[in-house]
Each structure stands twice: as C-alpha cells, then as structure tokens.
Enzyme design. Structure first.
Site, PDB file in Angstrom:
ATOM      1  N   ASP A  13       0.895  -1.335   0.161  1.00  0.00           N
ATOM      2  CA  ASP A  13       0.140   0.000  -0.059  1.00  0.00           C
ATOM      3  C   ASP A  13       0.781   1.351   0.061  1.00  0.00           C
ATOM      4  O   ASP A  13       0.438   2.421   0.351  1.00  0.00           O
ATOM      5  CB  ASP A  13      -0.979   0.053   1.176  1.00  0.00           C
ATOM      6  N   HIS A  43      -3.724  -2.856  -6.362  1.00  0.00           N
ATOM      7  CA  HIS A  43      -3.380  -1.645  -6.736  1.00  0.00           C
ATOM      8  C   HIS A  43      -4.444  -0.768  -7.108  1.00  0.00           C
ATOM      9  O   HIS A  43      -5.369  -1.224  -7.737  1.00  0.00           O
ATOM     10  CB  HIS A  43      -2.351  -1.901  -7.905  1.00  0.00           C
ATOM     11  N   THR A 252      -7.255  -2.404  -0.523  1.00  0.00           N
ATOM     12  CA  THR A 252      -7.790  -2.435  -1.856  1.00  0.00           C
ATOM     13  C   THR A 252      -8.590  -3.621  -2.072  1.00  0.00           C
ATOM     14  O   THR A 252      -9.630  -3.802  -2.601  1.00  0.00           O
ATOM     15  CB  THR A 252      -6.863  -2.237  -3.044  1.00  0.00           C
TER      16      THR A 252
END
Length: 338
Positions: A13, A43, A252
């Site tokens: 991250d 991502h 994510t």
C-alpha cells in the site's frame, strides 16, 4: 535499454501503482511485466479522474503501446483476470496481455481453504484470495498451470522469452513488484508475512530475468507507512492520532482499515540494502504536508517537505528521485536526470 524493478519498501500500500503508472508513461517501456505472489495484492490506478482497483493486470495498463505480462512466478486467478480484462477493455488490455503458460492457477478450493483456515484468516490476517494454499500445492507439484486452463488459453505465452528478447533488442522493460519487502516470507516479521518472497531478486525471477539484466531498482515508500492485518509495527500511531492527521485508509483487496505509523528510517535502510535499491520514490508527501499538494518542481516544495526528503536521503543513503504530491500522474516530481 533499461530494465527497472519497482518494489514496495514497507508493508504494501505504498502507492506503487501511481509510481509504476508514471514510469510507464514517462519511460515508455516495451513490456510491463508483473511479478509477485498473485491476486492477494491490490493496486489502485487513477486515470483522468477515474479509479481502477486491480489485482492481476499490470498497473502500467494506461500505456496502450506496451505489452502487459504476468510472469511464471505469479499465481493467477482466471476469474479475476478475465473480469479485469473486460473492465479495462477501453485500454485494449486483452490484445496486449501475455500470461506465462507456466504460471500457477488458483482454484475455488484454494480460496475456500484460505478463508476457512483460522490460523491464516484470524491470526495472520490473510486476504483469503487462495494464494497460500495454492503455493502449498505448487510446492507439492500438484498445482495446475496456465497451460491447463482453457479459459485463458488465448493469452498464454512465454514471458521470460518476450522480456529477454525486448531487452536484447534495446527496449525498456519495467517489472512490477507487489506488496512490500516487510511482508516477505523470508525477511518479513514471520509468521505475519505473505506466502513467498517479495523483494527485487524474486520479482526478477518471477518474470524470468537474470540478475545481471537489472539496471534500476526503485524502492517505494509512503511518507507514513501503513499495514493491513496483524504483525509488528514499530512506529504505529494510535487511531486517534491517525484521524487527527487526516490519515484514514482502507485496503484495496480486503476493505480492512489500514494501521498507520511514522516513517521508520532504520527499516527503510534495511529494505534498500536487501533490494539493492538504486533509487527511492516517496509517495503521499502531500499527506505529510498539505502545502506540497500538486507541486511538480522540487524547488517549490515547502521547507517541511524538503526537510523530510533530505532526512530520508541522509539516513537511508539512497537518493530520492521521484516524489508524489497527489493522486494524478501529473502530480509528480521527477529528479532522476538532475
């Protein structure tokens, strides 16, 4: 010809997606090849104000002139891959994609095992994407390979051959790493780690490139490190501190809230040594000091921002060449040639 590897310097991250996308646009590589574990790492790429969360397709996809590759060392989830190719149709991803025919395949049973294993899901904080169980099967030589799956057959090829031929022909190649060095199975805070190594040497091996072919290793660090899941975090700040600084983030892939800490220069130095880093990229400098937001020239950074960069260079011993001051690709300071 330049072969560059981008590696995460913390627990993932770090903003690698932004840095990779910038390098892919600026340096125009012929091939963008993804190394790493598999779809357990997400991502986020922002293009013209629109955000794309991806787990399989290389994050350099906005460069429509480059081939996109997933190396033999990367576990592939066909369901995730095909959904992303469809989602990114306007970028012509399907026509540019090469999946190595030797890549390991994640099946539903691997995801079920990952989620149902209490040690992995609760104590370690696994993402539940099936990577750990799939790597177990790979070690036992029972895992399916890409060549065994009909649904992705049109994308299969030899990534190692494609990458090496591009380098021999004088083209630029960029290798994307995933997660971060501190999650490495070998060098991270075991057992709170991922299921394989996550350093530059392994990413090169994932796509079939020998160590002498690597020219640059860019280690990406966020101005404030974050971590999802369990495990040691030496400089972790309280939730209240993070909120007072306006730093609230969610993973994510998992959607879990990220733990936040202060920049750790000693750990950064160890990571750069481990990866043989030739450059450092700093992201989210605008979160460290909002006066840096959107700045594109080093000289125009605030004194606080400049002091942060200088301290990193002095204590870590590697030059900071890329500085992200916002989510857009244009919000980047590039001093590589200065």
């Amino acid at each position: 010809m330049t072969c560059t590897i981008v590696v995460g310097g913390q627990w993932g991250d770090e903003g690698k997606g932004k840095i990779i996308s910038y390098l892919c646009k600026k340096d125009n590589p012929s091939i963008i090849a993804r190394g790493g574990v598999g779809p357990n790492a997400g991502h986020t790429v922002e293009v013209d104000g629109e955000k794309y969360g991806i787990r399989m397709v290389p994050t350099g996809f906005p460069n429509v002139n480059a081939k996109l590759a997933v190396g033999a060392g990367v576990l592939t989830d066909p369901e995730v891959l095909l959904k992303e190719i469809q989602m990114l149709e306007k970028f012509n991803v399907g026509e540019r994609m090469i999946i190595d025919f030797r890549c390991g395949i994640i099946e539903e049973i691997h995801k079920e095992l990952d989620k149902s294993n209490e040690h992995l899901s609760k104590e370690i904080g696994s993402t539940g994407t099936g990577c750990g169980p799939a790597n177990v099967d790979r070690a036992m030589r029972t895992l399916k390979q890409g060549k065994d799956v009909e649904s992705i057959s049109k994308y299969l090829g030899d990534v190692s051959e494609a990458v090496n031929e591009a380098l021999e022909a004088g083209y630029n190649v960029l290798i994307e790493g995933t997660q971060g060095s501190l999650l490495s199975l070998f060098y991270g805070s075991y057992p709170y780690v991922t299921s394989k190594d996550t350093n530059a040497a392994s990413f090169a091996a994932d796509v079939g490139v020998g160590p002498t072919k690597i020219d640059e290793v860019v280690a990406v660090f966020k101005s404030y490190p974050t971590r999802v899941g369990e495990g040691p975090f030496p400089t972790e700040m309280s939730v209240e501190e993070a909120e007072s600084l306006g730093v609230v983030e969610y993973g994510t892939v998992t959607g879990r809230r990220r733990r936040v800490g202060y920049f750790d220069h000693e750990l950064a130095k160890k990571v750069c040594r481990l990866n043989g880093a030739t450059q450092i990229a700093i992201t989210c400098l605008d979160k460290y000091d909002n006066e840096c937001y959107g700045i594109t020239e080093y000289e125009k950074l605030s004194e606080k921002g400049k002091a942060f960069i200088k301290e990193v260079e002095e204590k870590v011993g590697v030059k900071v060449t890329l500085i992200s001051t916002g989510p857009e690709l244009t919000q980047t300071i590039d001093v590589r040639n200065k």
